[in-house]
Design an enzyme around this catalytic site. Sequence first.
Site, short mmCIF file in Angstrom:
data_model
loop_
_atom_site.label_atom_id
_atom_site.label_comp_id
_atom_site.label_asym_id
_atom_site.label_seq_id
_atom_site.Cartn_x
_atom_site.Cartn_y
_atom_site.Cartn_z
N CYS A 63 0.96 -1.26 -0.28
CA CYS A 63 -0.01 0.20 0.39
C CYS A 63 1.24 1.24 0.13
O CYS A 63 2.10 1.58 1.31
CB CYS A 63 -0.57 -0.18 1.10
SG CYS A 63 -2.36 0.79 1.33
N CYS A 72 -2.08 0.50 9.82
CA CYS A 72 -1.15 -1.11 9.51
C CYS A 72 -0.45 -1.63 10.36
O CYS A 72 0.97 -0.57 10.27
CB CYS A 72 -0.92 -2.37 8.24
SG CYS A 72 -2.50 -2.05 7.16
N CYS A 146 -6.27 2.20 0.36
CA CYS A 146 -6.21 1.46 0.90
C CYS A 146 -6.66 -0.15 0.61
O CYS A 146 -7.69 -0.44 0.28
CB CYS A 146 -7.11 1.47 2.42
SG CYS A 146 -6.99 0.63 3.53
N GLN A 246 -18.29 -9.34 13.21
CA GLN A 246 -16.51 -9.75 13.09
C GLN A 246 -16.33 -8.53 12.00
O GLN A 246 -16.78 -8.10 10.96
CB GLN A 246 -16.75 -10.83 11.98
CG GLN A 246 -17.25 -12.66 13.50
CD GLN A 246 -16.49 -12.24 13.81
OE1 GLN A 246 -15.11 -12.02 14.66
NE2 GLN A 246 -17.00 -12.90 15.86
N PHE A 273 -21.60 -14.88 24.58
CA PHE A 273 -21.68 -13.96 23.88
C PHE A 273 -21.67 -13.52 22.76
O PHE A 273 -20.98 -13.39 21.74
CB PHE A 273 -19.80 -14.07 24.55
CG PHE A 273 -18.88 -14.02 25.36
CD1 PHE A 273 -19.48 -13.12 26.90
CD2 PHE A 273 -18.79 -14.84 26.26
CE1 PHE A 273 -18.83 -13.00 27.58
CE2 PHE A 273 -18.50 -14.93 27.80
CZ PHE A 273 -18.79 -14.29 28.75
N GLU A 293 -26.09 -12.92 25.49
CA GLU A 293 -25.33 -11.73 25.61
C GLU A 293 -25.53 -10.78 26.44
O GLU A 293 -26.78 -10.29 26.83
CB GLU A 293 -25.64 -11.46 23.80
CG GLU A 293 -25.43 -10.11 23.35
CD GLU A 293 -23.95 -9.89 23.20
OE1 GLU A 293 -23.17 -10.49 23.10
OE2 GLU A 293 -23.57 -8.40 23.62
N ASP A 345 -17.72 -16.57 23.56
CA ASP A 345 -16.46 -15.55 22.09
C ASP A 345 -16.59 -15.26 22.35
O ASP A 345 -17.22 -13.53 22.00
CB ASP A 345 -17.22 -15.80 21.43
CG ASP A 345 -16.44 -14.95 20.12
OD1 ASP A 345 -15.23 -14.67 19.97
OD2 ASP A 345 -17.36 -14.76 18.30
N CYS A 371 -9.89 -13.51 20.61
CA CYS A 371 -8.92 -11.95 20.29
C CYS A 371 -7.96 -12.01 21.11
O CYS A 371 -7.46 -11.23 21.04
CB CYS A 371 -10.28 -10.91 19.50
SG CYS A 371 -11.06 -10.50 21.12
C1 LIG Z 1 -16.07 -10.93 20.55
S1 LIG Z 1 -18.09 -10.44 20.43
C2 LIG Z 1 -18.34 -11.84 20.47
C3 LIG Z 1 -19.51 -11.79 19.37
C4 LIG Z 1 -20.39 -12.75 18.69
N1 LIG Z 1 -20.15 -14.27 19.17
C5 LIG Z 1 -19.87 -11.74 17.38
O1 LIG Z 1 -19.27 -12.95 16.49
O2 LIG Z 1 -20.57 -11.58 16.75
C6 LIG Z 1 -18.19 -10.81 22.16
C7 LIG Z 1 -18.94 -10.27 22.82
O3 LIG Z 1 -19.55 -10.32 23.94
C8 LIG Z 1 -20.19 -9.58 24.58
N2 LIG Z 1 -20.76 -9.23 25.53
C9 LIG Z 1 -19.38 -7.82 26.56
N3 LIG Z 1 -19.29 -8.35 27.82
C10 LIG Z 1 -19.96 -8.97 27.72
C11 LIG Z 1 -20.91 -9.39 29.35
N4 LIG Z 1 -20.43 -8.97 30.28
N5 LIG Z 1 -21.63 -10.13 29.37
C12 LIG Z 1 -22.43 -10.10 28.46
N6 LIG Z 1 -22.08 -10.15 27.28
C13 LIG Z 1 -20.72 -9.75 27.40
C14 LIG Z 1 -19.67 -7.90 23.28
O4 LIG Z 1 -21.69 -7.10 23.30
C15 LIG Z 1 -20.02 -8.55 22.22
O5 LIG Z 1 -20.68 -9.38 21.08
#
Ligand SMILES: C[S@@+](CC[C@H](N)C(=O)[O-])C[C@H]1O[C@@H](n2cnc3c(N)ncnc32)[C@H](O)[C@@H]1O
Length: 415
Positions: A63, A72, A146, A246, A273, A293, A345, A371
């Site tokens: 780039c 980046c 970009c 994502q 999550f 969630e 997740d 992550c």
């Molecule tokens: C890495 S993201 C994954 C979301 C989903 N699995 C996806 O792939 O789109 C983590 C998720 O955890 C939620 N989160 C954050 N803190 C939390 C909590 N204390 N209890 C429940 N969920 C939570 C966030 O809102 C977010 O949607």
Amino acid sequence: MSTSARTTASITRLGHQGDGVAEGPLFAPRTLPGEVITGIVDGSALGDIRIETPSEHRVQAPCRHYKSCGGCQLQHADDGFVAEWKQGIVRNALTAQGLETEFRPIHTSPSHSRRRATLAVRRTKKGAMAGFHGRASGVITQIPDCHLLDPDLLAAIPMAENLALIGASRKTPLAVTVTLSDIGLDVLVKNGKPLDGPLRLSLAQSVEKLGITRLTWDDEQIAMTQPPTQTFGNAKICPPPGSFLQATRDGEAALLAAVQDIVQGAKRIVDLFAGCGTFALPLAKQAEVLAVEGDPEMIQALEAGWRQAKGLKLVKAVARDLYRRPMMPDELNPFGAFYEAAVLDPPRAGAEAQVAELIEARTKTIAYVSCNPVSFARDAKVLVEAGYQLNWVQVVDQFRWSSHTELVASFTLAD
Ligand SMILES: C[S@@+](CC[C@H](N)C(=O)[O-])C[C@H]1O[C@@H](n2cnc3c(N)ncnc32)[C@H](O)[C@@H]1O
């Protein structure tokens, strides 16, 4: 304290931010292990770097903005090096916990695939300019070519500049988050002028002209021509503005394929999550899903998407803070039922409290998407000590050329 004499240094490794590290430690951005460099020492950093002996992995950055843009960190390294480095981060985090496992081949999202970007947009004497913040500076770098962003996002840069002309103050740049939806641009603006009647009106009048599907200014929806949906399996959901998605559709597909592989055959799955249902809704083609969630608006979006979709099994969506109140064994195995598999997740902090309850519940299969390799490895150790087998890990790199690392891991409870 800075001295003007040039120092020679040998780079031995990359730090977690992707900077080269020499003895000291001295941090040298955009250098690679094995390189001999000279630079000016400034505290623990080396500046004005010259590469004396380049690494065999050094390449010309694809780039043209790389030199000035802060978006980046690793375009000066070849793809093989970046893949090895990212897998090494996960391997080292596991080793630090006394664990090892098989690594499935890394999946890297292609260039030009990022589905969301937050542009910094400021007014200038002549008009407005949008871009990313420069390297270690607040200066905005324009990024018309970009290599990260989807072409439809790049095409949205003039739209962001127009929004600044309408609603940015002279002093503070706007933060314009643009997300590609199924049908157009979903736009969330922060740091703009406070909304009043005239500003609301001019923004609302500009929405169609600027090709925006939904415009949200701070917390207020200004206009929506159609719901900016995202498709998850058979379902279409309309996510709350700015909520988690994502980073690339390609990466999402790779994560989902890995998760599906891990939980295949399970008739009842709990997705913890769950976000807006990235995994829960596609999994509902094969299994009943309990999706949990923390954000109630995301749960509402997930549920509404499920209600309108055809051909899906039961999805129960629950809003709950899983750090304070993880799902308990009696909820994971309610009377007469059993969630055979869990998808986990969590945010960067990991899922310590929830992992403890999954162990108590004897959940047979866990697909762990993470992550943060460090919190993942910590949770993995607890699972392994409780009798789970870590079958394999796959690194999914949807943050190409960045120092960010993401992974999916398969755990099963040994009999
Ligand atoms: C890495 S993201 C994954 C979301 C989903 N699995 C996806 O792939 O789109 C983590 C998720 O955890 C939620 N989160 C954050 N803190 C939390 C909590 N204390 N209890 C429940 N969920 C939570 C966030 O809102 C977010 O949607």
